[in-house]
Design a protein around this motif. Structure first.
Motif, PDB file in Angstrom:
ATOM      1  N   ALA A  54      13.299  -7.779  -6.562  1.00  0.00           N
ATOM      2  CA  ALA A  54      13.300  -6.443  -6.958  1.00  0.00           C
ATOM      3  C   ALA A  54      12.064  -6.119  -7.646  1.00  0.00           C
ATOM      4  CB  ALA A  54      14.658  -6.463  -8.074  1.00  0.00           C
ATOM      5  N   PHE A  55      11.472  -4.827  -7.683  1.00  0.00           N
ATOM      6  CA  PHE A  55      10.412  -4.555  -8.285  1.00  0.00           C
ATOM      7  C   PHE A  55      10.745  -3.382  -9.278  1.00  0.00           C
ATOM      8  CE2 PHE A  55       8.778  -6.853  -4.882  1.00  0.00           C
ATOM      9  CZ  PHE A  55       7.270  -7.335  -5.162  1.00  0.00           C
ATOM     10  N   LEU A  56       9.883  -3.083 -10.457  1.00  0.00           N
ATOM     11  CA  LEU A  56       9.971  -2.193 -11.226  1.00  0.00           C
ATOM     12  C   LEU A  56       8.939  -1.339 -10.957  1.00  0.00           C
ATOM     13  CD1 LEU A  56      11.126  -0.981 -13.624  1.00  0.00           C
ATOM     14  CD2 LEU A  56       9.482  -2.404 -14.984  1.00  0.00           C
ATOM     15  N   PHE A  57       9.535  -0.028 -10.459  1.00  0.00           N
ATOM     16  CA  PHE A  57       8.467   1.145 -10.552  1.00  0.00           C
ATOM     17  C   PHE A  57       9.070   2.161 -11.570  1.00  0.00           C
ATOM     18  CE2 PHE A  57       8.120  -0.514  -6.417  1.00  0.00           C
ATOM     19  CZ  PHE A  57       6.864   0.124  -5.829  1.00  0.00           C
ATOM     20  N   ILE A  58       8.077   2.851 -12.146  1.00  0.00           N
ATOM     21  CA  ILE A  58       8.290   3.905 -13.184  1.00  0.00           C
ATOM     22  C   ILE A  58       7.936   5.295 -12.799  1.00  0.00           C
ATOM     23  CG2 ILE A  58       8.204   2.204 -15.032  1.00  0.00           C
ATOM     24  CD1 ILE A  58       5.581   3.568 -15.932  1.00  0.00           C
ATOM     25  N   GLN A  85       6.296  11.107  -9.846  1.00  0.00           N
ATOM     26  CA  GLN A  85       5.810  10.173  -8.701  1.00  0.00           C
ATOM     27  C   GLN A  85       5.849   8.669  -9.176  1.00  0.00           C
ATOM     28  OE1 GLN A  85       1.769  11.081  -7.835  1.00  0.00           O
ATOM     29  NE2 GLN A  85       1.242   9.227  -6.823  1.00  0.00           N
ATOM     30  N   TRP A  86       6.207   7.930  -8.498  1.00  0.00           N
ATOM     31  CA  TRP A  86       6.543   6.661  -8.662  1.00  0.00           C
ATOM     32  C   TRP A  86       5.416   5.879  -8.992  1.00  0.00           C
ATOM     33  CZ3 TRP A  86      11.347   5.135 -10.269  1.00  0.00           C
ATOM     34  CH2 TRP A  86      12.230   5.840  -9.767  1.00  0.00           C
ATOM     35  N   ILE A  87       5.345   5.032  -9.886  1.00  0.00           N
ATOM     36  CA  ILE A  87       4.205   4.115 -10.412  1.00  0.00           C
ATOM     37  C   ILE A  87       4.605   2.525 -10.151  1.00  0.00           C
ATOM     38  CG2 ILE A  87       2.437   3.502 -12.272  1.00  0.00           C
ATOM     39  CD1 ILE A  87       3.115   6.267 -13.545  1.00  0.00           C
ATOM     40  N   SER A 113       0.796  -1.266  -0.026  1.00  0.00           N
ATOM     41  CA  SER A 113       0.060   0.159  -0.123  1.00  0.00           C
ATOM     42  C   SER A 113       0.701   1.227   0.120  1.00  0.00           C
ATOM     43  CB  SER A 113      -0.960   0.024   1.337  1.00  0.00           C
ATOM     44  OG  SER A 113      -0.156  -0.016   2.495  1.00  0.00           O
ATOM     45  N   SER A 114       2.245   1.122  -0.158  1.00  0.00           N
ATOM     46  CA  SER A 114       2.961   2.116   0.042  1.00  0.00           C
ATOM     47  C   SER A 114       3.830   2.613  -1.463  1.00  0.00           C
ATOM     48  CB  SER A 114       4.013   2.327   1.357  1.00  0.00           C
ATOM     49  OG  SER A 114       4.713   1.395   1.149  1.00  0.00           O
ATOM     50  N   MET A 115       4.333   3.722  -1.444  1.00  0.00           N
ATOM     51  CA  MET A 115       5.607   4.008  -2.386  1.00  0.00           C
ATOM     52  C   MET A 115       6.745   3.374  -1.759  1.00  0.00           C
ATOM     53  SD  MET A 115       4.522   5.121  -5.239  1.00  0.00           S
ATOM     54  CE  MET A 115       3.133   3.929  -5.186  1.00  0.00           C
ATOM     55  N   PRO A 116       7.924   3.227  -2.518  1.00  0.00           N
ATOM     56  CA  PRO A 116       9.200   2.553  -2.077  1.00  0.00           C
ATOM     57  C   PRO A 116       9.740   3.861  -1.223  1.00  0.00           C
ATOM     58  CG  PRO A 116       9.280   3.143  -4.399  1.00  0.00           C
ATOM     59  CD  PRO A 116       7.707   3.098  -3.863  1.00  0.00           C
ATOM     60  N   LYS A 117      10.622   3.285  -0.092  1.00  0.00           N
ATOM     61  CA  LYS A 117      11.214   4.266   0.807  1.00  0.00           C
ATOM     62  C   LYS A 117      12.639   4.172   0.375  1.00  0.00           C
ATOM     63  CE  LYS A 117       7.709   3.629   4.259  1.00  0.00           C
ATOM     64  NZ  LYS A 117       6.904   2.950   3.583  1.00  0.00           N
ATOM     65  N   GLY A 118      13.371   5.330   0.635  1.00  0.00           N
ATOM     66  CA  GLY A 118      14.696   5.257   0.198  1.00  0.00           C
ATOM     67  C   GLY A 118      15.042   5.634  -1.342  1.00  0.00           C
TER      68      GLY A 118
END
Length: 102
Positions: free
Chosen positions: A67-71, A77-79, A8-13
């Motif tokens: 490892a996850f892919l965010f764009i 803003q990360w998706i 439920s959150s965006m990546p931290k760091g």
């Protein structure tokens, strides 16, 4: 890495790897898909050496993380693409080690 966020959150760091494309994609679902595909093309080229690359870039130890892919396309803003590596990563002191089965 999976240790940087929950569902439920965006990546931290910081991102482990970032790649900026020279191409501008449309600010819609099709543009996001094109961005994802371009990222996947780049990732596939480094798949064989992914353990060493990730462990070398990670600023902490990890145990059985994916490892996850965010764009980011058009906005700062990360998706979450909901795409992840098919393998788990285990790293200690910047070096990969074989993740235990259990």
């Amino acid at each position: 890495m999976s240790g940087q966020f929950d569902k439920s959150s965006m990546p931290k760091g910081n991102a482990i790897f970032m790649h900026e494309h020279e191409t501008n994609f449309a600010c819609n679902a099709l543009g996001n898909k094109q961005c994802i595909n371009k990222c996947l093309e780049m990732l596939v080229r480094h798949l064989a050496n992914s353990h060493a690359l990730i462990c070398g870039a990670l600023d902490r130890d990890c145990h059985k993380e994916r490892a996850f892919l965010f764009i980011k396309n058009c906005n700062d803003q990360w998706i979450n693409t909901n795409l992840s590596a098919g393998r788990e990563f285990c790293c200690k002191n910047g070096e990969p080690y074989k993740c235990p089965l259990l």
